[in-house]
Design an enzyme around this catalytic site. Structure first.
Site, PDB file in Angstrom:
ATOM      1  CD  GLU A   1      -2.818  -1.211   2.407  1.00 49.90           C
ATOM      2  OE1 GLU A   1      -2.777  -0.297   3.249  1.00 49.90           O
ATOM      3  OE2 GLU A   1      -3.585  -2.190   2.510  1.00 49.90           O
ATOM      4  CB  CYS A   2       4.326   1.751  -0.464  1.00 47.90           C
ATOM      5  SG  CYS A   2       5.668   2.934  -0.490  1.00 47.90           S
ATOM      6  N   GLY A   3       3.284   4.272  -2.124  1.00 48.50           N
ATOM      7  CA  GLY A   3       3.410   4.974  -3.400  1.00 48.50           C
ATOM      8  C   GLY A   3       4.456   4.347  -4.306  1.00 48.50           C
TER       9      GLY A   3
END
Length: 158
Positions: free
Chosen positions: A34-36
């Protein structure tokens, strides 16, 4: 001591012994779903696809250490990676990569390169050569297919 002395639980159960990769460079990356930077999974899979037959091992190490961006369990992480990015390279079970609870491999990395070289965020990359020595480190912003990383991998493959 070198990286080949470490064993990490595998995402699908069992373990991954880094000694299995003797003679092969390993690109070690702490990952999060769930990271950029999560789209870097695509670049990692591309490296694995392009250079795996020449000996490169890409090893993903899911971690929830930064921003709580890997909240799921192993089966959720594995399903997400396979469905979203067609990840086929080896992955470990979720691990701590910083602090006192960090996996011993990451504590060793910090000892070798200094605390400043410990991951600062998800998708920090380390290159381990075929002899188990650390030969490169790149922060999250440097993409896996960056020419500098690719050159270091090709040198380690030579």
């Amino acid at each position: 001591m070198n990286a080949h002395e470490f064993v990490i639980p595998a995402i699908e159960g069992g373990t991954i012994a880094l000694s299995n990769f003797k003679g092969k460079p390993v690109l070690l990356v702490n990952t999060a779903s769930e990271c950029g930077f999560t789209p870097q999974y695509r670049d990692l899979e591309e490296l694995w696809s392009d250079l795996g037959e020449q000996g490169l091992v890409v090893l993903g190490i899911p971690s929830n250490d930064f921003g709580g961006q890997e909240p799921g369990g192993e089966s959720e992480i594995k399903a997400f990676c396979e469905a979203t990015y067609a990840v086929s390279f080896p992955m470990t079970a979720k691990q701590a990569v910083i602090g006192d609870n960090a996996h011993p491999l990451y504590r060793w990395i910090a000892e070798q390169l200094g605390e400043d070289a410990a991951p600062k965020w998800n998708f920090h990359k380390y290159l381990i050569d075929g002899d188990g020595n650390l030969v490169g480190a790149w922060p999250s912003k440097v993409r896996p297919n960056d020419p500098e990383i690719r050159a270091a991998i090709e040198k380690a493959l030579a």
